[in-house]
Design an enzyme around this catalytic site. Structure first.
Site, PDB file in Angstrom:
ATOM      1  N   GLU A  91      35.257  59.430  47.440  1.00 37.78           N
ATOM      2  CA  GLU A  91      36.516  59.973  46.948  1.00 37.78           C
ATOM      3  C   GLU A  91      36.855  59.459  45.553  1.00 37.78           C
ATOM      4  O   GLU A  91      36.494  58.352  45.176  1.00 37.78           O
ATOM      5  CB  GLU A  91      37.633  59.614  47.920  1.00 37.78           C
ATOM      6  N   CYS A 104      40.772  56.507  39.791  1.00 39.10           N
ATOM      7  CA  CYS A 104      40.184  55.482  40.648  1.00 39.10           C
ATOM      8  C   CYS A 104      38.844  56.028  41.143  1.00 39.10           C
ATOM      9  O   CYS A 104      38.784  57.023  41.850  1.00 39.10           O
ATOM     10  CB  CYS A 104      41.143  55.212  41.808  1.00 39.10           C
ATOM     11  N   CYS A 111      30.268  50.575  52.020  1.00 39.83           N
ATOM     12  CA  CYS A 111      30.186  49.258  51.370  1.00 39.83           C
ATOM     13  C   CYS A 111      29.633  48.268  52.388  1.00 39.83           C
ATOM     14  O   CYS A 111      30.005  48.292  53.559  1.00 39.83           O
ATOM     15  CB  CYS A 111      31.559  48.803  50.902  1.00 39.83           C
ATOM     16  N   CYS A 115      34.911  43.771  54.366  1.00 38.21           N
ATOM     17  CA  CYS A 115      36.190  43.063  54.340  1.00 38.21           C
ATOM     18  C   CYS A 115      37.031  43.538  55.531  1.00 38.21           C
ATOM     19  O   CYS A 115      37.017  44.728  55.875  1.00 38.21           O
ATOM     20  CB  CYS A 115      36.923  43.314  53.028  1.00 38.21           C
ATOM     21  N   CYS A 118      39.561  46.679  55.218  1.00 36.34           N
ATOM     22  CA  CYS A 118      39.189  47.803  54.351  1.00 36.34           C
ATOM     23  C   CYS A 118      38.468  48.891  55.139  1.00 36.34           C
ATOM     24  O   CYS A 118      37.481  48.623  55.824  1.00 36.34           O
ATOM     25  CB  CYS A 118      38.302  47.297  53.223  1.00 36.34           C
ATOM     26  N   CYS A 338      44.968  52.705  48.242  1.00 40.08           N
ATOM     27  CA  CYS A 338      43.883  51.710  48.275  1.00 40.08           C
ATOM     28  C   CYS A 338      43.407  51.466  49.698  1.00 40.08           C
ATOM     29  O   CYS A 338      44.211  51.258  50.590  1.00 40.08           O
ATOM     30  CB  CYS A 338      44.349  50.341  47.801  1.00 40.08           C
TER      31      CYS A 338
HETATM   32  N1  SAH Z   1      34.868  46.554  46.257  1.00 39.65           N
HETATM   33  C1  SAH Z   1      35.769  46.323  45.207  1.00 39.65           C
HETATM   34  C2  SAH Z   1      36.473  47.551  44.705  1.00 39.65           C
HETATM   35  C3  SAH Z   1      36.930  48.552  45.726  1.00 39.65           C
HETATM   36  S1  SAH Z   1      38.213  48.030  46.802  1.00 39.65           S
HETATM   37  C4  SAH Z   1      36.760  45.255  45.604  1.00 39.65           C
HETATM   38  O1  SAH Z   1      36.810  44.878  46.763  1.00 39.65           O
HETATM   39  O2  SAH Z   1      37.456  44.773  44.718  1.00 39.65           O
HETATM   40  C5  SAH Z   1      39.649  48.223  45.758  1.00 39.65           C
HETATM   41  C6  SAH Z   1      40.865  47.396  46.177  1.00 39.65           C
HETATM   42  O3  SAH Z   1      41.482  47.931  47.362  1.00 39.65           O
HETATM   43  C7  SAH Z   1      40.503  45.964  46.509  1.00 39.65           C
HETATM   44  O4  SAH Z   1      41.397  45.049  45.934  1.00 39.65           O
HETATM   45  C8  SAH Z   1      40.626  45.954  48.000  1.00 39.65           C
HETATM   46  O5  SAH Z   1      40.792  44.675  48.466  1.00 39.65           O
HETATM   47  C9  SAH Z   1      41.802  46.869  48.225  1.00 39.65           C
HETATM   48  N2  SAH Z   1      41.927  47.325  49.600  1.00 39.65           N
HETATM   49  C10 SAH Z   1      40.937  47.552  50.487  1.00 39.65           C
HETATM   50  N3  SAH Z   1      41.441  47.953  51.668  1.00 39.65           N
HETATM   51  C11 SAH Z   1      42.783  48.005  51.528  1.00 39.65           C
HETATM   52  C12 SAH Z   1      43.867  48.369  52.397  1.00 39.65           C
HETATM   53  N4  SAH Z   1      43.642  48.810  53.638  1.00 39.65           N
HETATM   54  N5  SAH Z   1      45.103  48.315  51.907  1.00 39.65           N
HETATM   55  C13 SAH Z   1      45.340  47.919  50.637  1.00 39.65           C
HETATM   56  N6  SAH Z   1      44.371  47.561  49.772  1.00 39.65           N
HETATM   57  C14 SAH Z   1      43.095  47.599  50.211  1.00 39.65           C
HETATM   58 FE1  SF4 Z   2      33.783  46.671  50.009  1.00 39.21          FE
HETATM   59 FE2  SF4 Z   2      36.235  47.319  50.814  1.00 39.21          FE
HETATM   60 FE3  SF4 Z   2      35.542  44.758  50.567  1.00 39.21          FE
HETATM   61 FE4  SF4 Z   2      35.874  46.241  48.350  1.00 39.21          FE
HETATM   62  S1  SF4 Z   2      37.476  45.698  49.844  1.00 39.21           S
HETATM   63  S2  SF4 Z   2      34.183  44.821  48.820  1.00 39.21           S
HETATM   64  S3  SF4 Z   2      35.120  48.232  49.123  1.00 39.21           S
HETATM   65  S4  SF4 Z   2      34.663  46.231  52.025  1.00 39.21           S
END
Ligand code: SAH
Ligand code: SF4
Length: 360
Positions: A91, A104, A111, A115, A118, A338
């Site tokens: 996306e 974005c 990925c 995390c 996420c 996000c």
């Molecule tokens: N992988 C990279 C970039 C993509 S994630 C990273 O982790 O930085 C982009 C941002 O969205 C990151 O700061 C991530 O921690 C945040 N993010 C992921 N899941 C989220 C959620 N459910 N709610 C709010 N922010 C989230």
């Molecule tokens: Fe990957 Fe999501 Fe963690 Fe970013 S926040 S590194 S996209 S798992």
């Protein structure tokens, strides 16, 4: 197969033209047509010799990813779901603001880093996107939105905060960054292009050396015990190493601070004591904080912090002279906020699977 010219960073474009017996300025002209004019049809590239146009039609193309779906949120945020083959989708989200338009961009399908909060991480890793698929998101958004009245493209800022970890798809990401920055392509300032990483320390050094742009770090926890759980890559590159890498990055960065992103999870990382711990942690790193209200997705194990807790957390950081903003939630009615990206695709796939199984 035809060569997709979106796959070439500026130097590679010149080299490819040379291989085909063409002068470097031809590569420059074509770059300008593709990125400055948004042109994908060689016939329209009127300052190229007819014979070159014919040759390019035979061996090359300008091909952005195919769009499967497009949505517009009530706040004007737009989201495109792009087909990247074999049932995968990524996306791209456009967020219009008064003084800028931020895109974005995704860098991977899925990925690997998993995390805890996420939705992309929950899908697992599928594959890296190509340079064409990354820069093609900018190309496509500009193409769809059309130039502003002043003749400029609407995308003025790019954040690599879509799906995937950009620094684990380093080469394609850097090639795409170079196209965002190059004067013959989009010509964006390094300060308007931000790489967001969960903290792949060696690749942060490499990025600083090869293509420094603004840096955002997904921090999310003030100590290793909690960060190991929320951002598992912390087990490999713990906070002390991450903070040192931020300091090294700033030596050559276009901005004199890093942005720490911090997703606010109710009762997990949003306490006043944790804000105080953060102040100690970042003592030697010039930084700003961006607090992100957690965006829920199906089966998410966390809840969004109360706004009161978020504000209290911000106030503690601000009292220590750390500039702290609270991210506005944008586009959540189309799951474009996000961490919500492509959660629905996964659900859909599961649903289809269930239907297929039920039909057997
Ligand atoms: N992988 C990279 C970039 C993509 S994630 C990273 O982790 O930085 C982009 C941002 O969205 C990151 O700061 C991530 O921690 C945040 N993010 C992921 N899941 C989220 C959620 N459910 N709610 C709010 N922010 C989230
Ligand atoms: Fe990957 Fe999501 Fe963690 Fe970013 S926040 S590194 S996209 S798992």
């Amino acid at each position: 197969m035809k060569q997709n010219l979106l796959d070439f960073e500026p130097d590679a474009m010149t080299a490819w033209f040379a291989e085909h017996g063409e002068k470097p300025f031809r590569a420059k002209q074509v770059l300008r047509w593709i990125y400055k004019s948004g042109e994908s049809d060689f016939d329209a590239m009127s300052d190229l010799a007819k014979s070159l146009r014919e040759k390019l039609k035979q061996i090359a193309c300008v091909q952005a990813p195919t769009v499967m779906r497009e949505e517009t949120a009530s706040d004007g945020t737009r989201k495109w779901l792009l087909d990247v083959g074999t049932g995968n989708a990524v996306e791209t989200v456009y967020i219009p603001e008064e003084d800028r338009g931020t895109l974005c961009v995704s860098t991977q399908a899925g990925c690997a880093l998993d995390c805890a909060f996420c939705s992309t991480g929950k899908q697992g890793f599928n594959r890296n996107l190509s340079t064409a698929e990354i820069i093609g998101q900018v190309w496509w958004a500009n193409h769809q939105l059309g130039k502003n009245e002043d003749g400029n493209w609407p995308v003025t800022n790019v954040v690599l905060m879509g799906m995937g970890e950009p620094l684990l798809n380093f080469d394609s990401t850097v090639s795409a960054l170079r196209l965002m920055l190059d004067d013959n392509a989009y010509g964006l300032s390094r300060r308007r292009v931000t790489v967001s990483t969960s903290g792949v320390v060696p690749a942060m050094d490499k990025l600083r050396d090869e293509c420094p742009v603004a840096l955002a770090i997904s921090l999310h926890a003030p100590n290793d015990a909690l960060r190991n759980m929320l951002v598992p890559i912390n087990q490999k590159y713990p906070l002390r190493e991450l903070m040192a890498a931020c300091q090294r990055y700033l030596v050559k960065a276009p901005r004199d601070f890093v942005t720490f992103e911090y997703v606010m999870l109710a009762g997990v990382n949003d306490g006043v004591q944790q804000a105080r711990e953060l102040i100690d942690l970042v003592r030697d790193v010039p930084c700003k904080f961006n607090l992100i209200p957690f965006n829920p997705f199906p089966q998410a194990p966390y809840q969004r912090s109360e706004m009161e807790a978020v504000k209290r957390f911000r106030d503690v950081l601000m009292q220590a002279d750390i500039v702290t903003t609270i991210r506005k939630v944008r586009g959540d009615d189309i799951a474009a906020a996000c961490g919500q990206l492509a959660g629905q695709v996964l659900d859909k796939t599961k649903r289809t699977q269930r239907q297929v199984e039920a039909g057997r």
